[in-house]
Design a protein around this motif. Structure first.
Motif, short mmCIF file in Angstrom:
data_model
loop_
_atom_site.label_atom_id
_atom_site.label_comp_id
_atom_site.label_asym_id
_atom_site.label_seq_id
_atom_site.Cartn_x
_atom_site.Cartn_y
_atom_site.Cartn_z
N SER A 1 1.10 2.94 6.81
CA SER A 1 1.60 3.68 7.96
C SER A 1 3.03 3.24 8.30
CB SER A 1 0.70 3.45 9.16
OG SER A 1 0.79 2.10 9.60
N ILE A 2 3.69 4.03 9.15
CA ILE A 2 5.03 3.66 9.61
C ILE A 2 4.99 2.32 10.33
CG2 ILE A 2 6.91 4.29 11.17
CD1 ILE A 2 6.78 5.98 8.66
N GLY A 3 3.95 2.11 11.13
CA GLY A 3 3.82 0.85 11.85
C GLY A 3 3.69 -0.34 10.90
N GLN A 4 2.90 -0.19 9.85
CA GLN A 4 2.73 -1.28 8.89
C GLN A 4 4.03 -1.57 8.14
OE1 GLN A 4 -0.54 0.36 6.63
NE2 GLN A 4 -2.09 -0.71 7.85
N LYS A 5 4.72 -0.50 7.75
CA LYS A 5 5.99 -0.69 7.06
C LYS A 5 7.02 -1.36 7.96
CE LYS A 5 5.45 3.26 3.91
NZ LYS A 5 5.96 4.62 3.56
N THR A 6 7.04 -0.95 9.23
CA THR A 6 8.00 -1.52 10.17
C THR A 6 7.65 -2.98 10.46
OG1 THR A 6 8.21 0.66 11.21
CG2 THR A 6 9.13 -1.21 12.40
N PHE A 7 6.36 -3.27 10.57
CA PHE A 7 5.94 -4.67 10.77
C PHE A 7 6.42 -5.53 9.61
CE2 PHE A 7 3.06 -8.16 9.93
CZ PHE A 7 2.95 -8.78 11.16
N ASN A 8 6.17 -5.08 8.39
CA ASN A 8 6.58 -5.85 7.21
C ASN A 8 8.10 -6.04 7.17
OD1 ASN A 8 3.94 -6.03 6.43
ND2 ASN A 8 4.16 -4.87 4.54
N TYR A 9 8.84 -5.01 7.55
CA TYR A 9 10.30 -5.11 7.57
C TYR A 9 10.75 -6.15 8.58
CZ TYR A 9 15.12 -3.96 8.68
OH TYR A 9 16.47 -4.05 8.93
N ASP B 1 0.86 -1.18 0.00
CA ASP B 1 0.00 0.00 0.00
C ASP B 1 0.90 1.23 0.00
OD1 ASP B 1 -1.79 2.03 0.39
OD2 ASP B 1 -2.67 1.23 2.24
N GLU B 2 0.77 2.06 -1.00
CA GLU B 2 1.59 3.27 -1.08
C GLU B 2 1.38 4.17 0.13
OE1 GLU B 2 0.78 5.31 -4.69
OE2 GLU B 2 1.81 3.84 -5.97
N ASN B 3 0.22 4.08 0.75
CA ASN B 3 -0.09 4.93 1.89
C ASN B 3 0.01 4.19 3.23
OD1 ASN B 3 -0.81 7.17 0.18
ND2 ASN B 3 -2.73 6.09 -0.27
#
Length: 280
Positions: free
Chosen positions: A139-147, A135-137
């Protein structure tokens, strides 16, 4: 090979190991790896994967030290990883494992059970965590979770990489009779765990040779993505809680290269999996 039924000590060891890597409440990571075979013509169509070559699937659950906790070998290349898991004894053993029942932990007010890490191919549940869809939008939390999930899930890719580097028969493809393939793969997995426990080092020259072989053969691993049945609200609550936890936690700075201390250095960080048969 099957570490189930798990003992309480083994569960605690795995949880502590993945906490060092940066993911709480984790037992292991699961995935499938396609191994090239040469089936007889009358059975070949079943083994033809969508990347255009013949393979058999080694499906595995791997711990923080790249050891196989569970393997399932024998499904033909046309079968996807999620189907294998959903129809394996691993799923039922996870659901009925006494050693997992009392290991839940409350994080930010949410009860987090012991989890398995999977990629986007698997069904999302309170037992199986998978990444947020792209998702281009985000959240920081979602991006960090995926990382964090992707980083810690590398243990299973590295286990496959070590297996193929150590045992070239697995890495370059098995040309034995199809009825012997499962036994060959099982035996190599047992030896892999034995060598891992003895802190045997995977030589860099083996890795270079295998990577070169993969580049020459262009045998890319089939990739799968599924968003079906991802509406589990309880699972989403767990994922959202962990996303918040990661976004404010120093654990997001943990490097997977620190796995197991000095005895698991860079030479063992081997990953090049781009990207009813036998339950053991």
């Amino acid at each position: 090979m099957n570490a189930f039924p798990l003992t309480s000590d083994k569960v605690n060891e795995c949880i502590r190991g993945f906490e060092v890597l940066g993911f709480p409440q984790c037992l292991g990571a699961m995935d499938g790896s396609h191994i090239e075979i040469k089936p007889e013509s009358q059975n070949a169509v079943d083994y033809y994967n969508y990347k255009g070559w013949y393979s058999i699937v080694l499906f595995a659950l791997v711990d923080y030290r790249y050891r196989f906790l569970y393997i399932n070998v024998g499904y033909p290349g046309r079968v996807n990883d999620s189907f294998i898991f959903e129809n394996s004894s691993l799923k039922s053993q996870l659901e009925n494992c006494v050693a997992l029942e009392d290991k839940s932990r409350v994080i930010n007010g949410v009860k987090i059970p012991v989890l398995i890490l999977g990629d986007s191919a698997f069904r999302f549940s309170t037992k199986v965590m998978k990444p947020y869809p792209y998702d281009e939008n985000a959240s920081i939390g979602q991006k960090t979770f995926n990382y964090q999930l992707s980083k810690c899930r590398r243990v299973v890719e590295n286990a496959f990489g070590q297996l193929k580097a150590r045992f070239r028969r697995i890495g370059k493809g098995i040309d034995n009779k199809i009825e012997n393939v499962n036994s060959i793969i099982r035996s190599c997995c047992v030896l892999h765990n034995f060598l891992n426990d003895k802190n045997d080092v995977v030589e860099k020259s083996w890795v270079r040779a295998l990577k070169k072989q993969h580049l020459v053969s262009e045998r890319q691993q089939p990739e799968e993505v599924s968003v079906l049945n991802d509406g589990d609200l309880n699972a989403e609550q767990i994922r959202r809680c962990l996303a918040t936890f990661f976004s404010v936690s120093e654990s997001s700075d943990v490097d997977i290269g620190s796995i197991g201390g000095e005895e698991h250095g860079d030479s063992n960080d081997v990953s090049f999996d781009d990207g009813a048969w036998s339950d053991i």
